[in-house]
Design a protein around this motif. Structure first.
Motif, PDB file in Angstrom:
ATOM      1  N   ARG A 188      -5.071  -7.162   2.789  1.00 27.16           N
ATOM      2  CA  ARG A 188      -6.443  -6.662   2.850  1.00 27.16           C
ATOM      3  C   ARG A 188      -7.423  -7.820   3.096  1.00 27.16           C
ATOM      4  NH1 ARG A 188      -8.096  -1.902   2.068  1.00 27.16           N
ATOM      5  NH2 ARG A 188      -6.247  -1.232   0.956  1.00 27.16           N
TER       6      ARG A 188
ATOM      7  N   VAL B 264      -6.990  -9.161   6.720  1.00 28.28           N
ATOM      8  CA  VAL B 264      -7.630  -8.289   7.719  1.00 28.28           C
ATOM      9  C   VAL B 264      -9.136  -8.487   7.723  1.00 28.28           C
ATOM     10  CG1 VAL B 264      -8.220  -5.863   8.153  1.00 28.28           C
ATOM     11  CG2 VAL B 264      -5.859  -6.535   7.871  1.00 28.28           C
ATOM     12  N   GLU B 265      -9.722  -8.602   6.571  1.00 28.51           N
ATOM     13  CA  GLU B 265     -11.174  -8.805   6.499  1.00 28.51           C
ATOM     14  C   GLU B 265     -11.580 -10.058   7.273  1.00 28.51           C
ATOM     15  OE1 GLU B 265     -11.931  -8.878   2.294  1.00 28.51           O
ATOM     16  OE2 GLU B 265     -11.697  -6.699   2.093  1.00 28.51           O
TER      17      GLU B 265
ATOM     18  N   LEU C 121      -2.393  -1.056   4.845  1.00 28.94           N
ATOM     19  CA  LEU C 121      -2.084  -2.366   4.292  1.00 28.94           C
ATOM     20  C   LEU C 121      -1.159  -2.258   3.096  1.00 28.94           C
ATOM     21  CD1 LEU C 121      -5.750  -3.629   4.568  1.00 28.94           C
ATOM     22  CD2 LEU C 121      -3.881  -3.973   6.196  1.00 28.94           C
TER      23      LEU C 121
ATOM     24  N   SER D  42      -7.410   0.344   5.415  1.00 27.03           N
ATOM     25  CA  SER D  42      -8.500  -0.629   5.385  1.00 27.03           C
ATOM     26  C   SER D  42      -9.832   0.083   5.589  1.00 27.03           C
ATOM     27  CB  SER D  42      -8.305  -1.632   6.523  1.00 27.03           C
ATOM     28  OG  SER D  42      -8.449  -0.958   7.774  1.00 27.03           O
TER      29      SER D  42
ATOM     30  N   TYR E 160      -8.371   1.710  11.838  1.00 29.84           N
ATOM     31  CA  TYR E 160      -7.940   1.430  10.470  1.00 29.84           C
ATOM     32  C   TYR E 160      -6.531   0.847  10.494  1.00 29.84           C
ATOM     33  CZ  TYR E 160     -11.835   4.513   9.447  1.00 29.84           C
ATOM     34  OH  TYR E 160     -13.087   5.064   9.393  1.00 29.84           O
TER      35      TYR E 160
END
Length: 159
Positions: free
Chosen positions: A52, A55-56, A46, A33, A43
């Motif tokens: 992804r 996680v954002e 993923l 990430s 980090y």
């Protein structure tokens, strides 16, 4: 039929903190990430675009205290093989109904798209975390399969 009668019992066994690093000698950082703020590490590696995007959203959420992509060594035994959930998430206590959450991220919740073994493992994980949530800890760990951050928040805010 096996899953219907499946039960999990508490044991004294615990994971040490090195579970997050023990099997991580060689890593493919092309799946890493961007630098994260609320993950246990800077980090996360993923497995998909779904993860992804997830996680954002976790990383900018005001409700999230800390989260971790669970390592492959963290496994729940099931009759069809070990199951590795994707995420452990801790929320601010006053913001949601379930403070501790273990999530499996899937691009779809359609049972037709999940392989039979995978669906079986997920059902076993539900029973495992029900057991933990009802008798092992007072902190009520909740487990569910979510497609995205919005679905996660729907689940943790509901009963």
């Amino acid at each position: 039929m096996v899953i219907e009668r499946l039960t999990y019992d508490a044991v004294a066994e615990r994971y040490e903190t090195d579970i997050f690093t023990a099997s991580q000698i060689v890593q493919d950082f092309s799946r890493a990430s961007e630098k994260l703020k609320k993950h246990v590490y800077d980090y996360a590696l993923l497995d998909s675009d779904t993860e992804r995007k997830f996680v954002e959203q976790l990383d900018i959420s005001n409700e999230i205290v800390v989260y971790a992509k669970l390592p492959k060594g963290f496994a729940i035994p099931t009759p069809v093989g070990d199951y590795n959930p994707d995420w452990a998430i801790s929320f601010k206590e006053s913001s949601v109904r379930h403070i501790y959450f273990v999530a499996e991220t899937k691009g779809t919740l359609s049972s037709l798209k999940l392989r039979e073994f995978e669906s079986t493992k997920i059902e076993c994980a539900r029973r495992f975390f029900e057991r933990i949530g009802s008798s092992v800890t007072n902190d009520h760990v909740k487990y569910d399969v979510v497609t995205d951050y919005s679905r996660l928040m729907d689940v943790v805010r509901s009963a």
